[in-house]
Structure formats: C-alpha cells, structure tokens
Design an enzyme around this catalytic site. Structure first.
Site, PDB file in Angstrom:
ATOM      1  N   ASP A  65     -11.893  -6.353  11.997  1.00 50.63           N
ATOM      2  CA  ASP A  65     -10.633  -5.637  12.244  1.00 50.63           C
ATOM      3  C   ASP A  65     -10.876  -4.141  12.411  1.00 50.63           C
ATOM      4  OD1 ASP A  65      -8.056  -7.420  10.771  1.00 50.63           O
ATOM      5  OD2 ASP A  65     -10.126  -8.007  10.480  1.00 50.63           O
TER       6      ASP A  65
ATOM      7  N   ASP B  68     -14.555 -11.091  12.620  1.00 47.85           N
ATOM      8  CA  ASP B  68     -13.466 -10.572  11.774  1.00 47.85           C
ATOM      9  C   ASP B  68     -13.584  -9.067  11.555  1.00 47.85           C
ATOM     10  OD1 ASP B  68     -11.175 -10.559  10.271  1.00 47.85           O
ATOM     11  OD2 ASP B  68     -11.952 -11.762   8.628  1.00 47.85           O
TER      12      ASP B  68
ATOM     13  N   GLY C  91      -3.288 -12.026  10.691  1.00 50.83           N
ATOM     14  CA  GLY C  91      -4.328 -12.357  11.655  1.00 50.83           C
ATOM     15  C   GLY C  91      -5.038 -13.665  11.364  1.00 50.83           C
ATOM     16  N   GLU C  92      -4.866 -14.180  10.164  1.00 49.09           N
ATOM     17  CA  GLU C  92      -5.515 -15.457   9.808  1.00 49.09           C
ATOM     18  C   GLU C  92      -4.577 -16.636  10.058  1.00 49.09           C
ATOM     19  OE1 GLU C  92      -6.402 -12.558   7.849  1.00 49.09           O
ATOM     20  OE2 GLU C  92      -8.038 -12.835   9.271  1.00 49.09           O
TER      21      GLU C  92
ATOM     22  N   ARG D 246       0.818  -1.217   0.000  1.00 45.16           N
ATOM     23  CA  ARG D 246       0.000   0.000   0.000  1.00 45.16           C
ATOM     24  C   ARG D 246       0.843   1.254   0.000  1.00 45.16           C
ATOM     25  NH1 ARG D 246      -2.520  -3.242   3.725  1.00 45.16           N
ATOM     26  NH2 ARG D 246      -3.933  -4.609   2.633  1.00 45.16           N
TER      27      ARG D 246
ATOM     28  N   TRP E 224      -2.306  -3.901  10.116  1.00 48.61           N
ATOM     29  CA  TRP E 224      -1.949  -3.933   8.694  1.00 48.61           C
ATOM     30  C   TRP E 224      -2.380  -2.704   7.909  1.00 48.61           C
ATOM     31  CZ3 TRP E 224      -6.386  -4.483   5.576  1.00 48.61           C
ATOM     32  CH2 TRP E 224      -7.504  -5.050   6.170  1.00 48.61           C
TER      33      TRP E 224
END
Lengths: 241, 536
Positions: B295, B293, B183-184, B122, B232
């Site tokens: 986030d 999930d 995170g997964e 990014r 992230w």
C-alpha cells in the site's frame, strides 16, 4: 375474556403476573444498561413514553428482537410472548410516570424561540447556547410532568450533570459555569462564553456548587396555555441532530 | 429561560476556520490537523524542550482509554483543549494540561463493520465548533466540539461490503475529506469530500479507475469492480496549488494478480486531486500491478526546497515497497528514488520511477521469499521532515522478509479477497517475549538526505516499530516502537538523549503543543495516552 380468565379476579391476577413477568424480564435483560427507571442511557428515557426507533408495540417488539445496529442495543433471542410482556412493561413505565403533553406545541415553539428566551441558555439542534442543558432530545429524556415542573420550579430537581458552579480564584477573578467534570484536584466546566475551562483547585479561593438553578421560574411569566404549549413542544423534541 | 448571572453577550473565542488551518504552522501551541500542518511534515516550531534539558522530561498525565484495542490516534489540540478518538470510535475532549475530561461521546459502529486489521481510529478533524470522525462502519460523523452532541451522521459506504474508515478526516476549506479502508475485501476504493455544514457529498474520486476513465484499461476485464485501492491514511494539502494529495492502497485480490492483468490504476499511487472538485490532476504509481500488498498509504510530505539549483515544490515519500521517492508535486514528475531497506522484488527504478522488476520474484503457489515483507519497509506510521536539518526521517522496518504464496481468489461481497497466504521468517517473538535471531526484522529510524537518498544516520531498535515521528525546532526527534520505549533523539546525529518505558507498543504519531507557556509532548502507547513536559 370470561372464558379465558374464568372470572375477573383471575383476569386481574393474570394481568398482575404479566406485569410482574415484564418487570422480571426488564430486570434481567434491560436494567443493566437502561437502569431501574429506564433513564440511565443519555438520550433515552422510557418514562417519556416515546422511543426514537419505534412507535407501535410491533415496532418495539421487533426492536427488542433485532437490536439497533450502530448502537449498544443488542439483539435478543426472547420469544414473542416474552417480548410482548416486555413491551407491556415498557409502556407501563410511561403510565406510571405521569401526565401526557396536551398543549399547543406550535405555540410552545414560539414561546421557546421568542419571549421565553430559552435559546439564551439552551440548545436545540444547531441553534442556541451550550451553557445550559442541550434540549435537542429532551422529549426522549423527560416526561411531560417532569418538564412542566422544571419550567415552573427549576430548583425542584437539578441533575448532577446540570449543576452550576461559582469559582473565585486566588487572584480575585471569578468564574461561573456549568460543571462538566470534577475530581479531587481539578474542575472542568463550560463557562458563559462557551469555553471549555479546566481549573486547578490549588488556584481556587472559593468554590460553590450551586444548589439552585440559574433558570428563573416561569410560573408567573407565562400563561397556563403557554406553559402547556412549551411542555408539548419540549416533549416533541426527540432528535439529537 | 434566562440565566441570571451569566453574561451571554460575550463574544465566542476565535474558531478554527480554514485560514487558521492553512496557517497552522504559525500557532505551534496548537496541533490542528492529523499531521500538525497541511504539509504533512509533523514538525513543531516549539523549542522549549532542547537536547540539553530533555533529560528533565517527566510524565505529567496519562489518559487510560476504556478499550484494549490499539490507541492509534493523533490528538488535536486547540487553545489548551485536546480532542481525540479512542478505539474504536470513542471521542474524548480533555484538558490538555491535566488530561481531565470535559466530555466524551461514544459512537458505536454497526456490528456489520469488518475491519481487516484492528477496530481503530487514528483521529479527528476540526472546523469551527465541529469535530469530524470517520467511523468504523464507514460513516462520517459530525460532533459539536463544545458539548459532544452529534450534529450529523452520513453513510460514506456500506460496511457489509467491507468498507470501513479508520483514519482522521482532512478538512479543506468548507469540506471534510475521507477515504475508505477495505482493500482486503474487494471494495472499490475512493476518496470523497462532504460539505462540512450539511454532510452532503460534494465529490468522489474513485481510486480504482472505472468506465469513462482511461485508467480502466489497466484492469483486465471487469476486475476493476473489486479492485481495492483503499485510502486509509490521511492526505496532505497544498493551499497554493489547491491540490489534495492522498496515498492509495493495494489492488485486490492482494497477492494474486492473475485475473487483474495490467498496472491496476490507481492502486499504490500518490494522487493529486483538485480540492474543490476532486478531479484528478496527476498520479504517480509506486508499485504497478502489486502482488505484495505494498500500500502507498503513507503521509505525503510536502517540502519547498532547492532541487538541482532550482526552487521546486517537492513531495517526499518513503514507500512501503522499500523506495524513498522525491516527486515534483505540481506535475507528479519523478525526480529521484532510492532504496532505504533490503528489497529483492525490484532491481531499481527506471528514469520515470517505474520499478524494474526481478522476474522470478513473484508470489507463486509454492511460495516465494520476498523482501520487504507484506508489512513493508515502512507502513502508515507518520514520517517527519525537519526544515532545519533538511533531513527526512523514516520509521522503518529493516531486513523484513516473508514467504508469500498465491492462492485462487473468488470474490464474495463482504468476504476476504486476499488470494494468498504468507509465512513469516523466523522472528523470535512469541507474545511478550522476544528472542530475535539473525533473520529477524528490526525497526529503525532512518535519517535520509532527500537530495541524495543517502542515509545520514540510523537508530536501531531490536523489535520493529509502528510509531510515527515528530521533529522540533530544537532539533529533537521523538519516536517510539513496539517495545514500548519512547525516545528523544538528536535529530542531527541520531544519538539517544532520553527515553521512557511506557509498557505498551507506540502505534501512533507523537505531537507537541504548548499550554500556559509550557511545551508538552504526547504519545499513545498500548491503550493509553501519555503526556510529558519539563519538570516544574
């Protein structure tokens, strides 16, 4: 040896075959990325005889088998025998490339940083100018013979990416720099102030791609021992960091 | 080796130093950090392009990345030179006016890297003559901005364990800050600071509380060891308070919290860290014990404004869980929260900002319908705040839902650690064709009044969006979406003023900059970067 080769002629032929097979393996497995003469990847030149991630033949063979994580160098499934042939060919590329550096590298470093004035245009690690080519890993990119020639006769070979340009704009202002990129309508260069400059050709009155290097010859400026030392020092530069 | 005709005594141009980064807003011709400024507002003072003349925007150049991966990077622009990273970690330095390349440097991440959701980057950070790249294989790479030569390269974490870095680092004073993804994969998330000159680690803040941290009591047993909470998306910074603000991601395993009873600090939080030491000043948890999930990996938007008649330092946050929050960024105190999308997992927020859960809405082995779905009511796409309109703009997913089911989760290093599965409601999209139905989610830009949480306007798209938002001092708003349209809206009314079809999903944040007196707008779409300006 005699028993295995049944005579000198056969031994010689076997050696040639081995080299030939090494070439074939090189062309099949390495050439697409590394090029015919082993210098297509920036920072890597097989002709230098030095390898960033390997020093012994065993290291090289292991590297060919495992690849280099974090780079574009993939692992291979070549059997041991073929890897040995390939290592032999890689070594031969240096033997055909020319002389080894035999000067005093410490003296060369002193010359480089002192009366040679090399930092004025060149960069090694975080020191020096970016106007000329970066030499941080030149030992991996060029062999000693090439380095010596570049010092004695800078005009002998100038890589396209190291050509300098002289630009006169329509308003009369002039600009010099090392060309980084060029297309039909624009030129990108790094100028004397280390600025990244983009120029539209429609605003240019005169544009000269110089065929000579701005670097002077050191043939009569340094002694033989000093030049040999400088070559050895440059050949020792193998890290890009 | 002297160059004969070059004047080497000439001084270097002013470099990007810490002071320039702090005052980035005073040089709107540049775009010096991921969000443009430390405050995360993604607001430009440039006003040459106006609601009246925006119809005269034309494409000036396109940069085609040599990658078919998503182009998620926000470029930096410094004095006419643009810096960005194409996927996965290919750094380009180009002329911002023409798009032509000065140099490129391709960092090839280790194939041990295992990103969950795309091999993307990014963006970059800059300080002095050095660019900083967070690499997919969880390394931090410093690169000479003039030549493209690598300067240093350090390991942040082990990619074999599922750690990656996908976001643009944040430079604060003499340090480079990054967080980790993963995170997964049952990682233990953290945010770390590295000395900008040497690459030496200066501090590390674990986003999963461990031994010695009272927050460890919010994790059942030793579940903290694989607690996730990745970081992230790039954080923000308040130089006056010397606090860095960062959002953290979901706890692991994602959809099954049976073995990690408790609130699971500091997952799904906003954390405020001392910029010099990394010490936690405060935290605010948006979704305690998350199994959806959700986030909290959004850009913290820092705004100084009146709040109930008193000047306050605020933080505004549109969260993936469907609530829009206003916090006091000095203390972390909750000031207000309002839903901005359909949600069924919470009835609302209590006085402290804690969600009041709907007991029966949890992932079950049989599956439960959840609003919003796991992609959230918004996600990582940058919002924007305009100090002129005093509105907060959210790139949102409306009406999104999903049936989520929990499954057993067993931790294996480097392997997926999700603990569930999900099934989307009928959405109609199959590849390039979209045939939406009533249940389909849709994308919208929401203009929210932060004081009340009220919607001022909504600009709807047929498909969902993944684009960030830019606002400007001429009250324009630029954004895109997955359909590939790039829009200029009236920031006060939401009216569409101009659009271009770029043929690829916009999954990045737009920026604005100025070169030789002309204002430009850049946005990535598909795998290319497009730059517009007014017709000459």
């Amino acid at each position: 040896m005699a028993l295995k080769c049944a005579g000198a002629l056969l031994c010689f032929s076997a050696a040639l075959m081995a080299q030939s097979s090494g070439v074939e393996l090189y062309r099949a497995n390495c050439l697409p990325c590394h090029g015919e003469d082993g210098q297509s990847i920036s920072g890597v030149d097989f002709r230098s005889g030095q390898f960033r991630h390997a020093s012994t033949d065993e290291d090289l063979s292991r590297l060919i088998r495992n690849g280099i994580p974090g780079t574009g160098m993939p692992p291979t499934n070549l059997p041991d025998a073929e890897r040995r042939l390939l290592v032999g060919y890689l070594r031969s590329m240096n033997r055909t490339a020319g002389a080894k550096a035999a000067g005093d590298a410490a003296l060369g470093k002193e010359i480089f940083e002192g009366k040679g004035g090399c930092y004025a245009c060149h960069r090694v690690g975080s020191k020096g100018s970016r106007v000329g080519p970066d030499l941080s890993a030149i030992g991996l990119q060029r062999n000693p013979a090439y380095l010596e020639q570049a010092i004695l006769d800078p005009n002998a070979t100038i890589a396209p990416r190291n050509r300098f340009v002289h630009v006169v704009m329509k308003d009369g202002s002039a600009l010099n720099g090392r060309r980084l990129n060029e297309d039909t309508h624009t030129i990108q260069l790094i100028d004397a102030k280390e600025r990244l400059v983009s120029i539209s050709k429609s605003e240019v009155r005169e544009y000269t791609l110089l065929t000579t290097s701005p670097m002077p010859s050191y043939r009569n400026r340094l002694s033989g021992a000093e030049i040999a030392g400088l070559v050895s020092y440059l050949a020792s530069l193998t890290e890009s960091q | 080796m002297k160059i004969i005709w070059i004047l080497l005594a000439a001084p270097l141009l002013a470099q990007i130093d810490s002071d320039r980064l702090v005052h980035a807003g005073s040089e709107p011709q540049n775009w010096l950090t991921y969000s443009g400024e430390y405050n995360g507002q993604r607001y430009s003072l440039l006003d040459q392009i106006t609601p009246e003349n925006v119809k005269n925007l034309e494409l000036k150049w396109v940069f085609q990345a040599h990658s078919t991966e998503k182009f998620e990077a926000t470029p930096l622009v410094v004095d006419g030179v643009m810096y960005f990273a194409a996927a996965p970690n290919h750094v380009f330095v180009i002329d911002a006016k023409t798009g032509r390349t000065f140099w490129d440097y391709e960092y090839k991440p280790s194939r041990e890297a295992r990103p969950c959701c795309g091999s993307v980057s990014r963006g970059l950070a800059i300080l002095g003559d050095t660019l900083y790249l967070g690499a997919l294989d969880a390394r931090l790479v410093a690169i000479d901005a003039k030549s493209g030569h690598p300067v240093w390269n350090v390991e942040v974490a082990d990619p074999k364990l599922g750690y990656t870095i996908t976001h643009a680092p944040l430079v604060v004073k003499d340090k480079v800050l990054v967080g980790v993804s993963g995170g997964e994969y049952g990682i233990r998330g953290f945010i770390a600071a590295y000395d900008a000159h040497s690459g030496k680690e200066a501090w590390r803040f674990y986003t999963v509380a461990g031994p010695g941290d009272p927050g460890v009591k919010t994790w059942q047993g030793d579940s903290w060891q694989h607690g996730g909470a990745p970081a992230w998306v790039t954080g923000s910074y308040d130089p006056g308070l010397n606090l860095v603000y960062w959002g953290t991601g979901n706890p692991g395993p994602d959809w099954n919290g049976d073995d990690r009873g408790g609130d699971n600090l500091y997952s799904d939080c906003a954390v405020a860290l001392d910029a010099d030491t990394g010490k936690l000043k405060w935290y605010f948890q948006f979704t305690p014990h998350d199994e959806f999930d959700y986030d909290a990996t959004q850009i913290p938007v820092l705004v100084d404004a009146d709040w109930n008649g008193r000047a306050r330092k605020l933080m505004m946050w549109a969260n993936r869980n469907g609530f829009f929050y206003v916090l006091d960024r000095e203390t972390g105190k909750f000031l207000s929260g309002h839903p901005f999308a359909k949600l069924n997992w919470a009835k609302g927020l209590d006085e402290a900002g804690r969600p009041m859960r709907v007991a029966e809405v949890n992932p079950t082995p049989e599956g439960t319908l959840i609003y919003p779905n796991l992609y959230g009511a918004t996600n990582w796409y940058s919002p924007s705040y305009s100090p002129r309109t005093k509105l907060f703009y959210i790139p949102s997913w409306q009406n999104s839902s999903m049936v989520m089911a929990k499954m057993p989760a067993e931790f294996t290093p480097g392997q997926r650690y999700g603990g569930g599965r999900s099934r989307a409601q009928e959405v109609g999209r199959r590849g390039m064709e979209n045939t939406p139905v009533e249940e389909s989610a849709y994308g919208s830009v929401l203009a929210i009044d932060p004081q009340t949480g009220d919607r001022r306007w909504e600009f709807k798209m047929r498909d969902v969006t993944a684009s960030g938002i830019l606002t400007t001092a001429s009250d324009l708003l630029f954004t895109g979406g997955r359909e590939g349209y790039f829009y200029a809206l009236d920031a006060r009314s939401g009216a569409e003023l101009w659009r271009a079809s770029l043929g690829g999903s916009e999954e990045a944040g737009p920026i604005s900059f100025r070169v030789e007196g002309k204002q430009y707008i850049s946005i990535a779409a598909g795998s290319a970067l497009f730059t517009f300006a007014l017709r000459d």
